[in-house]
Design an enzyme around this catalytic site. Structure first.
Site, PDB file in Angstrom:
ATOM      1  N   ASP A 171       0.834  -1.199   0.000  1.00  0.00           N
ATOM      2  CA  ASP A 171       0.000   0.000   0.000  1.00  0.00           C
ATOM      3  C   ASP A 171       0.872   1.253   0.000  1.00  0.00           C
ATOM      4  OD1 ASP A 171      -2.488   1.291   0.026  1.00  0.00           O
ATOM      5  OD2 ASP A 171      -2.530   1.395   2.209  1.00  0.00           O
ATOM      6  N   HIS A 254      -4.439   2.832  -6.908  1.00  0.00           N
ATOM      7  CA  HIS A 254      -5.600   2.514  -6.086  1.00  0.00           C
ATOM      8  C   HIS A 254      -6.860   2.308  -6.931  1.00  0.00           C
ATOM      9  CE1 HIS A 254      -3.253   3.331  -2.483  1.00  0.00           C
ATOM     10  NE2 HIS A 254      -4.243   2.774  -1.803  1.00  0.00           N
ATOM     11  N   HIS A 257      -6.647  -1.210  -7.965  1.00  0.00           N
ATOM     12  CA  HIS A 257      -7.054  -2.034  -6.812  1.00  0.00           C
ATOM     13  C   HIS A 257      -8.570  -2.132  -6.745  1.00  0.00           C
ATOM     14  CE1 HIS A 257      -8.925  -2.059  -2.817  1.00  0.00           C
ATOM     15  NE2 HIS A 257      -8.070  -3.031  -2.559  1.00  0.00           N
ATOM     16  N   HIS A 271      -5.511  -5.797   0.654  1.00  0.00           N
ATOM     17  CA  HIS A 271      -5.558  -4.480   0.000  1.00  0.00           C
ATOM     18  C   HIS A 271      -4.196  -4.101  -0.570  1.00  0.00           C
ATOM     19  CE1 HIS A 271      -6.590  -0.184  -0.493  1.00  0.00           C
ATOM     20  NE2 HIS A 271      -5.404   0.054   0.031  1.00  0.00           N
TER      21      HIS A 271
END
Length: 365
Positions: A171, A254, A257, A271
């Site tokens: 992340d 992101h 994602h 995540h």
């Protein structure tokens, strides 16, 4: 437009810091509603209860249902209200912390965040990521302020599964590249302003710490010890990544994602693992240099982050599935439009497959 930088009111990190939580809560309220998962409570509940009792703080503990959904937020809010809580405490991983922030927001109460893992940059942010009860990304809840206190005890984080720390590195890995993309495109950050030089440099520092200390931190976590390298990576995953993404902005990593969450096969991946692959996709989209891509690949492989679709569960590549991911990544309002290069579902589709090919070839060396 003005430059804007936001941050938690207070960030506290240190071995044994959790034992001081009672004193810290005193500044915000007298009756704490504490929510956390089963594992988080097994590690922290006794320490929190003892510290609060010593400080004269009444505590109510309530287990977290497992998903940061609208239904779970409402359930916990109703329970906190029924118990007369005047401060909310979230203990655990990103989803419970986001849920605690959302509950506090809806109740207009202060919130204290106690991460027991360093798996995401959720602890410091004024943001809650809302999912459906089935775990599919639904929306972002942008909050009016950051947490009142983020309290981090690396000794507890060192005892958590190593995969969670590594996921946090995934992340955090995106932080610098997304911040850089937003700066180049003059995009707005999360609070609606432009990035400050401070935020950009914190985002870059986050990346530099990962490259320098990530592998050492992983080794320390494998032995369950809080070394200086691990403490630096915990700070990078938690504080620097949080400040960097929020005050500089998000971009393709992101968004990819979020797109990947439409495939059930990826739901077992954390995540940060999906964000790591999303970062590789972003580097392909931006046509970054071979040297830059290789540095990211080498880092990911050294700590155990995925660089292929197969490693996040997509073992059979189907055109329709990858296009669904690309379309979701390019949904209206997605952060991929903060990129400084053209994007559309077809371009993102190509970048996903190219990133997978690059990662597969690197793995085969």
């Amino acid at each position: 437009m003005s430059k804007v930088m936001i941050s938690p009111n207070k960030y506290m990190q240190g071995v044994g810091a959790l034992k001081e939580i009672g004193k810290q809560i005193c500044a915000f309220g007298s009756k704490a509603f504490v929510t956390g998962g089963r594992t988080a409570f097994s590690q922290t509940k006794d320490i929190i209860a003892a510290s609060c009792a010593e400080a004269g703080i009444e505590c109510v503990f309530e287990g977290f249902g497992g998903e940061c959904s609208q239904a779970e937020i409402q359930r916990l809010k109703s329970t906190a209200e029924a118990n007369g809580a005047n401060v909310i405490v979230g203990v655990g991983g990103g989803k419970v912390l986001d849920t605690a922030k959302a509950v506090a927001y809806h109740m207009q109460l202060p919130v204290i965040i106690v991460p027991t893992i360093a798996a995401t940059d959720a602890p410091c942010s004024a943001l809650a990521v809302i999912y459906t009860p089935e775990g599919v990304f639904e929306s972002y809840l942008v909050l009016p302020k950051n947490p009142d206190l983020v309290l981090v005890d690396p000794q507890i984080i060192a005892k958590a599964p190593v995969r969670l720390l590594v996921s946090g590195m995934g992340d955090a890995l995106a932080t610098w590249f997304e911040a850089d993309a937003c700066y180049r495109s003059n995009a707005n950050n999360i609070p609606g302003g432009k990035s400050t030089a401070a935020a950009l440099n914190l985002a870059r520092l986050c990346y530099d710490i990962l490259i320098e200390y990530g592998f050492q931190a992983k080794l320390a976590a494998e032995r369950g010890v809080a070394t200086p390298a691990l403490e630096r990576v915990v700070e990078a995953n938690t504080l620097l990544s949080g400040l960097g993404f929020e005050s500089s902005g998000l971009a393709a990593a992101h968004a990819v994602h979020n797109g990947l969450t439409v495939l059930e096969a990826t739901h077992h991946a954390y995540h940060g693992e999906k964000v790591a692959f999303g970062t590789l996709v972003q580097l392909v989209l931006e046509n970054r240099s071979k040297e830059q891509i290789n540095e990211v690949l080498e880092f990911c492989v050294s700590v155990g982050l995925p660089v292929t679709l197969a490693e996040i569960g997509v073992t059979e590549i189907k055109h329709d599935d990858i296009m669904k991911v690309a379309q979701a990544a390019c949904a209206d309002g997605e952060t991929i439009y903060n990129e400084y290069v053209p994007v559309n579902p077809e371009i993102v589709y190509s970048a996903i497959l190219a990133a997978d090919a690059i990662g597969t070839a690197f793995r085969a060396k």
